[in-house]
Design an enzyme around this catalytic site. Structure first.
Site, PDB file in Angstrom:
ATOM      1  CB  SER A   1      -1.270  -6.407  22.132  1.00 22.81           C
ATOM      2  OG  SER A   1      -1.875  -6.546  23.405  1.00 22.81           O
TER       3      SER A   1
ATOM      4  CE  LYS B   1      -3.612  -7.679  19.552  1.00 22.63           C
ATOM      5  NZ  LYS B   1      -5.048  -7.595  19.616  1.00 22.63           N
TER       6      LYS B   1
ATOM      7  CG  HIS C   1      -2.027 -11.202  22.645  1.00 22.97           C
ATOM      8  ND1 HIS C   1      -3.138 -10.401  22.847  1.00 22.97           N
ATOM      9  CD2 HIS C   1      -1.043 -10.666  23.412  1.00 22.97           C
ATOM     10  CE1 HIS C   1      -2.845  -9.437  23.702  1.00 22.97           C
ATOM     11  NE2 HIS C   1      -1.590  -9.584  24.065  1.00 22.97           N
ATOM     12  CG  ASN C   2      -6.707 -10.371  21.168  1.00 22.19           C
ATOM     13  OD1 ASN C   2      -5.567 -10.016  21.446  1.00 22.19           O
ATOM     14  ND2 ASN C   2      -7.559  -9.587  20.550  1.00 22.19           N
TER      15      ASN C   2
ATOM     16  CD  GLU D   1      -6.882  -9.155  25.886  1.00 21.20           C
ATOM     17  OE1 GLU D   1      -7.988  -8.587  25.706  1.00 21.20           O
ATOM     18  OE2 GLU D   1      -5.865  -8.865  25.228  1.00 21.20           O
TER      19      GLU D   1
END
Length: 469
Positions: free
Chosen positions: A130, A184, A187-188, A191
């Site tokens: 990222s 990840k 994480h997104n 986000e």
């Protein structure tokens, strides 16, 4: 003379791959790159002039350039392209070599690929990267998952190229199988939530507060120096200063309000539902991107329901402070939802995740990096089995002091008819979690009434059914 061997290989020399490989070279490791596009290979060789970097269009030459055991990273589009590259490379690899998928692959695909390659004697890792193109060049946050012995093969390189916070690398071995891609993905998802919350804050500041683009820039810049300090707040402040060369107006006002997505936020929502974990703010962010795509429908309905809300009068300075507190509150809830999903997934998928470590490597390089993550790291360091982030004493104190402003901002948005889907979901998440009693007893009664699904009681143990009619 024997050809010089390279430490690291990269397949896919687009902007991300090219920047990552140059980062590797800047940190003292030689690197070879492979791409079928001659222009991309030429760009690498040009930008890498004077560095220990070489690009080629020949997979045979590429494989031959790498020292054993070979470490080959793929930065190609997720999906069939990853499987295709693996099948092309596999006949040329030896047992003990390592393939790394650095794209946003679905975690179940990573599980399948690792099983397949393990049977062939080749290591496979899925790692999340990222930070965008700039992060790839200067230092991303890296989330590796797979076998520990596979990570050891590439650990020195990944630690060298990653972002650093307090001289600590923003990379760490996270766990087995697809843990890296899973982290990840979440994480997104976070986000998505943060971006939607910022957009909604912008909307109420502009529509209710009447802030100009210059005032929005000043407001977000100030926020970035305080408790909301983060990469996303920083770039939002910068966006309000960008002029449109075509019209001379501010560019943000010329951009169509239709947001696209690549699927990782949706995957987070879908998998959280599979795990039985609520992530309403992430869900809301995904929903709003889908709603934004209905542009023509929205224009039609806007003409039918024009004036559905009444804009309240507010003191601008006071309102700005209230929105700051509301956004901080909602940020906490978004992170709390993501960390709760990671905790459950770790147990269900046997990842062995350490939430303190994840918060630690998210502090730098990645898109959701924020000052808030140091407090999150401390919370899970002090109590790894924390039932929810909001139970931590620091966050509980913060929430108590700002929930009033959150309720006020949402109320004003409702009166004005300004959609605050993500803000409302964040508050409802908090209110639901802090409620010792929810009205789902009625839902259970309904289910038993029409479907004989049974229910439990508050005053005695057991499973019960009533003949309601």
């Amino acid at each position: 003379m024997e050809q010089e061997k390279y430490h690291f290989g990269m397949v896919g020399l687009g902007v991300m791959g090219r920047n990552f490989i140059l980062n590797v070279a800047d940190n003292g490791f030689s690197a070879a790159g492979l791409d079928l596009d001659k222009e991309k290979v030429a760009a690498l060789n040009s930008e890498g002039s004077g560095k220990k970097v070489k690009g080629t269009t020949s997979k045979e030459e590429f494989i031959d350039m790498l020292e054993a055991p070979r470490c080959v990273m793929l930065l190609v589009p997720a999906g069939k392209a990853v499987d295709s590259v693996i099948d092309d490379l596999l006949p040329h690899l030896d047992k003990g070599d390592l393939i790394i998928d650095g794209g946003n692959s679905f975690f179940e695909d990573t599980n399948r690929r690792e099983k397949y390659l393990t049977e062939k004697g080749v290591h496979f890792m899925g790692i999340g990267v990222s930070g965008g193109a700039k992060g790839a060049r200067l230092g991303p946050s890296i989330m590796p998952g797979g076998k520990a012995e596979a990570y050891d093969l590439v650990k020195p390189i990944l630690e060298a190229v990653s972002a650093k916070v307090n001289n600590e690398p923003c990379v760490a071995y996270l766990g087995n199988t697809s843990s890296g891609n899973y982290v990840k993905m979440v994480h997104n998802g976070i986000e998505y939530a943060l971006m939607q919350l910022i957009a909604e804050a912008y909307d109420v500041l502009k529509q209710i507060g009447g802030l100009s683009n210059e005032e929005l820039h000043e407001t977000f810049s100030k926020w970035n120096e305080g408790k909301l300090q983060s990469f996303l707040i920083e770039i939002t402040a910068a966006i309000f200063t960008q002029e449109d060369p075509e019209t001379g107006r501010m560019l943000v006002d010329a951009i169509l309000d239709k947001a696209k997505q690549k699927g990782t936020g949706k995957w987070t929502s879908q998998n959280a539902m599979d795990l039985g974990m609520p992530v309403p703010t992430i869900d809301a962010a995904v929903t709003m991107r889908e709603l934004s795509a209905l542009k023509s429908d929205r224009i039609t309905l806007d003409s039918i329901f024009d004036g559905a809300g009444t804009y309240p009068s507010v003191d601008k300075a006071t309102f700005v402070d209230q929105v700051e507190n509301a956004l901080y509150f909602a940020f906490i809830m978004a992170y709390a939802q993501g960390m709760a999903v990671l905790s459950t997934a770790s147990e269900d998928y046997n990842y062995g995740l350490n939430l303190e470590t994840i918060a630690k490597i998210w502090r730098g390089g990645c898109i959701i990096r924020a000052g808030l993550l140091e407090h999150i790291r401390k919370a899970y360091d002090a109590k790894p089995d924390l039932i929810n982030l909001i139970a931590d004493s620091f966050f509980a104190t913060e929430i108590k002091s700002i929930q009033g402003d959150t309720r006020e901002v949402i109320s004003l948005g409702i009166k004005a008819g300004v959609p605050l889907t993500a803000f409302s979901s964040a508050l409802s998440y908090f209110d639901s979690l802090r409620s010792g009693r929810l009205p789902l007893n009625l839902v259970q009664a309904q289910r038993d009434f029409f479907g004989s699904h049974t229910y439990e009681r508050t005053d005695m143990d057991g499973i019960f059914h009533t003949e309601w009619e």
